[in-house]
Design a protein around this motif. Structure first.
Motif, PDB file in Angstrom:
ATOM      1  N   HIS A 139       0.836  -1.099  -0.059  1.00  0.00           N
ATOM      2  CA  HIS A 139      -0.096  -0.015   0.094  1.00  0.00           C
ATOM      3  C   HIS A 139       0.800   1.045   0.010  1.00  0.00           C
ATOM      4  CE1 HIS A 139      -3.906  -1.984   0.364  1.00  0.00           C
ATOM      5  NE2 HIS A 139      -3.347  -2.557   1.291  1.00  0.00           N
ATOM      6  N   GLU A 178       0.077  -0.958  -4.791  1.00  0.00           N
ATOM      7  CA  GLU A 178      -1.037  -0.662  -4.835  1.00  0.00           C
ATOM      8  C   GLU A 178      -1.286   0.806  -4.426  1.00  0.00           C
ATOM      9  OE1 GLU A 178      -3.978  -2.831  -2.736  1.00  0.00           O
ATOM     10  OE2 GLU A 178      -5.690  -2.071  -3.748  1.00  0.00           O
ATOM     11  N   HIS A 205      -9.868   3.553  -1.979  1.00  0.00           N
ATOM     12  CA  HIS A 205      -9.982   3.024  -0.839  1.00  0.00           C
ATOM     13  C   HIS A 205     -10.475   3.631   0.261  1.00  0.00           C
ATOM     14  CE1 HIS A 205      -6.272   0.441  -1.910  1.00  0.00           C
ATOM     15  NE2 HIS A 205      -7.217  -0.469  -1.510  1.00  0.00           N
ATOM     16  N   HIS A 233      -9.632  -3.427  -7.981  1.00  0.00           N
ATOM     17  CA  HIS A 233     -11.213  -3.543  -7.351  1.00  0.00           C
ATOM     18  C   HIS A 233     -12.101  -2.424  -7.526  1.00  0.00           C
ATOM     19  CE1 HIS A 233      -9.623  -1.456  -3.689  1.00  0.00           C
ATOM     20  NE2 HIS A 233      -8.990  -2.727  -3.572  1.00  0.00           N
ATOM     21  N   ARG A 279     -14.521  -9.984  -1.861  1.00  0.00           N
ATOM     22  CA  ARG A 279     -14.537  -8.792  -2.620  1.00  0.00           C
ATOM     23  C   ARG A 279     -15.313  -9.275  -4.155  1.00  0.00           C
ATOM     24  NH1 ARG A 279     -12.188  -4.056  -1.989  1.00  0.00           N
ATOM     25  NH2 ARG A 279     -10.317  -3.703  -0.343  1.00  0.00           N
TER      26      ARG A 279
HETATM   27 ZN   LIG Z   1      -6.949  -2.339  -2.197  1.00  0.00          ZN
END
Ligand SMILES: [Zn+2]
Ligand SMILES: [Zn+2]
Length: 350
Positions: A139, A178, A205, A233, A279
């Motif tokens: 992240h 990400e 996010h 996603h 997800r």
């Molecule tokens: Zn993510």
């Protein structure tokens, strides 16, 4: 004289627990015991086992000591036998040929952000699953809840990845991130770092409930950013709680999917098919719409633990069901083709 390696058995147990989305606590016990054994010589471990003293090794408890003793006696641990039996059932039906065509995984996390294992363990496991490459995508800074990497930490991670690659070649760990899509559509990492990385997954996010027009603009800005390779996603939905069990899910974000998928096509950006069981994003109707639009795809595990790297069958099953052509899935390409595509998104393998 032993036919089995207890460290391998402990790793396998942890892998199967992770794959089954079991509790972190249990998994830590097995991974911890495996690491603990590596600090002792096999002779020492055998002596401790013979004396019934395995639990004197820090990190080894009742259950793990029993498994280690069974393994040293040349027997598969009973705990492992039970898990192997449960794992016989395939995770998903359909998509088998597509799974077999995958060469790598473009969205994975290590313990540098909110994953459970070091990058090397993720890489070893990906290789054991038959992959040629793994993209490490921890992240970005603003995702503090997930211990996002500052520019300095990411630069240090690149050095670690280089060392893993020396060890694992021809398997490759590709560098990545990400990256958070900020509320204004900019990306949450320094420009020169994004340029240096092999693969950039950009995901929303935060502020998932903003209005459709605003969310669409935000996503379009990210897709048009030349550093973005994969849209992660896209709806942010959760079909069930993060623990994968009974807790409440989360609804999809709302945006103009037609505009978003058109922009992905125009910019050569791949739409992620996220395989995490909670997800399963995008939902089928949007996945079909993205196929119609002519998008590229990436079928990713979004693994936060080694065993979760085995979740791609969930995404492959849905991809096949929705008519995704394997040639349009960027991680059916080899690492060189993937990296060449990621440079400016104009390249396609012959
Ligand atoms: Zn993510
Ligand atoms: Zn992720």
């Amino acid at each position: 004289m032993t036919a089995r390696d207890p460290v391998a058995d402990l790793r396998r147990i942890a892998f199967l627990l992770e794959r089954a989305l079991e509790s972190t606590y249990k998994i830590k016990a097995f991974r911890g015991a495996g690491s603990a054994l590596l600090g002792h010589s096999p002779e020492e471990i055998a002596e401790l086992a013979a004396a019934g003293q395995l639990k004197t090794v820090k990190g080894v408890g009742d259950t793990t000591a029993k498994a280690i003793a069974e393994s040293l006696a040349g027997e598969p641990p009973a705990y492992l036998v039970k898990l192997e039996a449960e794992a016989q059932k395939p995770l998903a039906v359909g998509g088998e040929a597509l799974r077999a065509a995958l060469r790598g995984d473009c969205h994975t996390h290590s313990d540098w952000s909110d994953g459970g294992s070091p990058p090397a363990e993720m890489a070893f496991t990906a290789r054991e699953l038959g992959h040629d490459y793994l993209v490490l995508t921890d992240h970005s800074p603003n995702l503090t809840v997930a211990n996002g990497l500052s520019p300095e930490r990411l630069r240090r991670q690149l050095e670690v990845v280089a060392r893993i690659n020396e060890r694992l070649a021809p398997f490759r760990v590709l560098t990545g991130i990400e990256v958070n899509i900020n509320e204004d559509g900019t990306l949450d990492q320094e420009e020169d770092l994004l340029a240096e990385l092999d693969v950039v997954v950009a995901s929303v996010h935060s502020k998932l409930r903003m209005g459709s027009a605003q969310m669409t603009e935000r996503m379009l800005a990210a897709i048009e950013n030349p550093h973005t390779d994969i849209l992660g996603h896209c709806t942010g939905r959760m079909v069930r709680g993060r623990d994968g069990r009974n807790k409440e899910g989360r609804p999809e974000s709302t945006f103009d999917a037609d505009a978003v998928f058109k922009a992905c096509v125009a910019n050569g950006v791949a739409v992620e098919i996220n395989s995490r069981p909670e997800r399963l994003d995008p939902p089928r109707r949007l996945l079909r719409q993205a196929v119609e639009a002519g998008c590229l795809f990436s079928i990713d595990s979004d693994a936060h633990a080694p065993g979760q790297l085995d979740w791609q069958p969930y995404g492959c099953s849905r991809a096949e069901e929705c008519g995704v052509d394997p040639a349009t899935v960027v991680n059916t390409w080899d690492a060189d083709d993937l990296v060449t595509w990621s440079l400016d998104h104009s390249y396609r393998p012959a």
